[in-house]
Design a protein around this motif. Structure first.
Motif, mmCIF file in Angstrom:
data_model
loop_
_atom_site.group_PDB
_atom_site.id
_atom_site.type_symbol
_atom_site.label_atom_id
_atom_site.label_comp_id
_atom_site.label_asym_id
_atom_site.label_seq_id
_atom_site.Cartn_x
_atom_site.Cartn_y
_atom_site.Cartn_z
ATOM 1 N N ASN A 152 80.001 49.612 13.004
ATOM 2 C CA ASN A 152 78.984 48.843 13.742
ATOM 3 C C ASN A 152 79.527 47.488 14.170
ATOM 4 O O ASN A 152 79.230 47.003 15.272
ATOM 5 C CB ASN A 152 77.738 48.657 12.872
ATOM 6 C CG ASN A 152 76.933 49.937 12.725
ATOM 7 O OD1 ASN A 152 77.086 50.874 13.517
ATOM 8 N ND2 ASN A 152 76.083 49.994 11.721
ATOM 9 N N THR A 156 79.858 46.176 18.059
ATOM 10 C CA THR A 156 79.260 44.918 18.493
ATOM 11 C C THR A 156 80.291 44.008 19.141
ATOM 12 O O THR A 156 80.063 43.442 20.214
ATOM 13 C CB THR A 156 78.610 44.189 17.305
ATOM 14 O OG1 THR A 156 77.576 45.013 16.744
ATOM 15 C CG2 THR A 156 78.013 42.857 17.734
ATOM 16 N N LYS A 157 81.449 43.866 18.502
ATOM 17 C CA LYS A 157 82.461 42.931 18.988
ATOM 18 C C LYS A 157 83.202 43.448 20.211
ATOM 19 O O LYS A 157 83.706 42.661 21.009
ATOM 20 C CB LYS A 157 83.452 42.617 17.866
ATOM 21 C CG LYS A 157 82.822 41.838 16.709
ATOM 22 C CD LYS A 157 83.835 41.510 15.644
ATOM 23 C CE LYS A 157 83.175 40.712 14.506
ATOM 24 N NZ LYS A 157 82.721 39.378 14.977
ATOM 25 N N LYS A 159 81.806 45.531 22.511
ATOM 26 C CA LYS A 159 80.841 45.936 23.534
ATOM 27 C C LYS A 159 81.077 45.163 24.826
ATOM 28 O O LYS A 159 81.243 43.944 24.838
ATOM 29 C CB LYS A 159 79.418 45.690 23.033
ATOM 30 C CG LYS A 159 78.343 46.181 23.987
ATOM 31 C CD LYS A 159 76.954 45.961 23.392
ATOM 32 C CE LYS A 159 75.870 46.465 24.343
ATOM 33 N NZ LYS A 159 74.512 46.251 23.776
#
Length: 351
Positions: A152, A156-157, A159
């Motif tokens: 996850n 997130t990083k 994206k």
């Protein structure tokens, strides 16, 4: 013919330097060599040739550059099982604004990187490889983490970053209902590890063991442990040699029992240590490094407090503990400092 033109364009783009903010985002990408062969395209020469004296990288930028060159060389030699290991907690400079969090050991006060630093370092290394292989297309790249929280964080990083396009997965563990759990019978190590494969399921919660997507051409397994290696062995057998499998920071030398002779042979014989930079056995060679960049020799070197590492042993095979001991004992007493750095400062702090 259209597909061949597209491949040529990809190969050309792969070797065009991109103007970017940091040195690590200057991409010198890797061509898909098997696709070239299938389409009758000539092999690309990366230059070099001949055996060179091994040199240790001077900083993290040079380490990444040497690692990339070693991977390219291995691809030219049709290797599809690779093992890459960087110093624990290395700061690659990919994730801007990240501050190191150290943990102080209670017994001797030594400062070591936190688990967050270890995880971030592994994630940054995976990010470098994802960008390196972008010519394959993100839908053909699978990055596999051990825990949902780690995958996850990567999602997130990464994206919205086109140079980090890939599929991100977790070899998650199924939760167990303790109230209905039966008393376990004594089992050997191999049986226990085999049973753990059943607890490594897909992210959809179906309970089935994790499998790579069928169109995966590159699979990056990030810091897998002994339990994950059991499943990776099965995946290697399923996908065959046409799928490139890369282990990132698996720390195979730290694993005492692989569960079976077949698994041990796979990870220690079939997986090529393409790029390794880590601490030598510190109980016999304190303050020493162990390095190999394919297709070069293994090197044992000692990093003094001032100056570059001094090579004390070079040989084709990975040095045994006794060979590391003999190499260290061969150092002139005048060269051995009284205050030897701790291993983490000596390796990751060296960068």
């Amino acid at each position: 013919m259209g597909s061949q033109i597209q491949i040529v364009m990809i190969l050309m783009a792969a070797f065009v330097p991109m103007m970017v903010v940091t040195a690590f985002r200057e991409v010198v990408s890797l061509p898909n060599l098997r696709r070239c062969e299938k389409n009758g395209l000539p092999m690309i020469s990366f230059g070099g040739g001949g055996k060179k004296e091994p040199e240790l990288p001077r900083d993290v930028k040079e380490a990444v550059s040497k690692c990339r060159a070693a991977v390219q060389e291995a691809l030219q030699n049709r290797m599809s099982r690779m093992d890459v290991e960087m110093p624990v907690g290395t700061k690659f400079g990919i994730e801007k604004g990240r501050k190191a969090k150290t943990v102080v050991k209670k017994d001797d006060g030594e400062k070591i990187p936190s688990k967050e630093d270890f995880d971030a370092s592994d994630r940054e290394l995976a990010r470098i490889f994802v960008e390196m292989f972008q010519p394959l297309g993100g839908n053909h790249i699978s990055v596999v983490f051990n825990e949902e929280g780690l995958s996850n964080a990567a999602k997130t990083k990464w994206k919205g970053d086109s140079s980090a396009s890939c599929n991100i997965f977790t070899m998650g563990r199924r939760s167990k209902n303790r109230s209905t759990a039966k008393k376990k019978k004594p089992r050997g190590f191999a049986a226990k590890m085999e049973a753990e494969v059943g607890s490594l399921s897909d992210e959809g919660g179906s309970g089935e063991a994790f499998k790579l997507p069928k169109d995966t051409e590159l699979a990056l397994f990030v810091a897998p442990g002994p339990k994950e290696l059991i499943l990776i062995e099965k995946i290697c057998n399923e996908v065959g040699m046409d799928t490139l499998i890369v282990l990132l920071n698996a720390r195979l030398s730290k694993i005492e029992n692989f569960g079976s002779d077949g698994a041990k042979d796979l990870f220690l014989q079939e997986f090529e240590p393409v790029f390794h930079l880590r601490a030598a056995p510190q109980d016999v060679a304190p303050g020493c490094l162990l390095h190999r960049s394919y297709p070069g020799d293994w090197v044992v070197a000692r990093k003094p407090k001032v100056g570059q590492p001094k090579v004390i042993l070079t040989q084709p095979e990975i040095p045994t503990m006794e060979q590391c001991r003999a190499a260290y004992d061969s150092i002139e007493l005048s060269e051995v400092e009284k205050g030897v750095e701790n291993v983490l400062e000596n390796v990751s702090g060296w960068f």
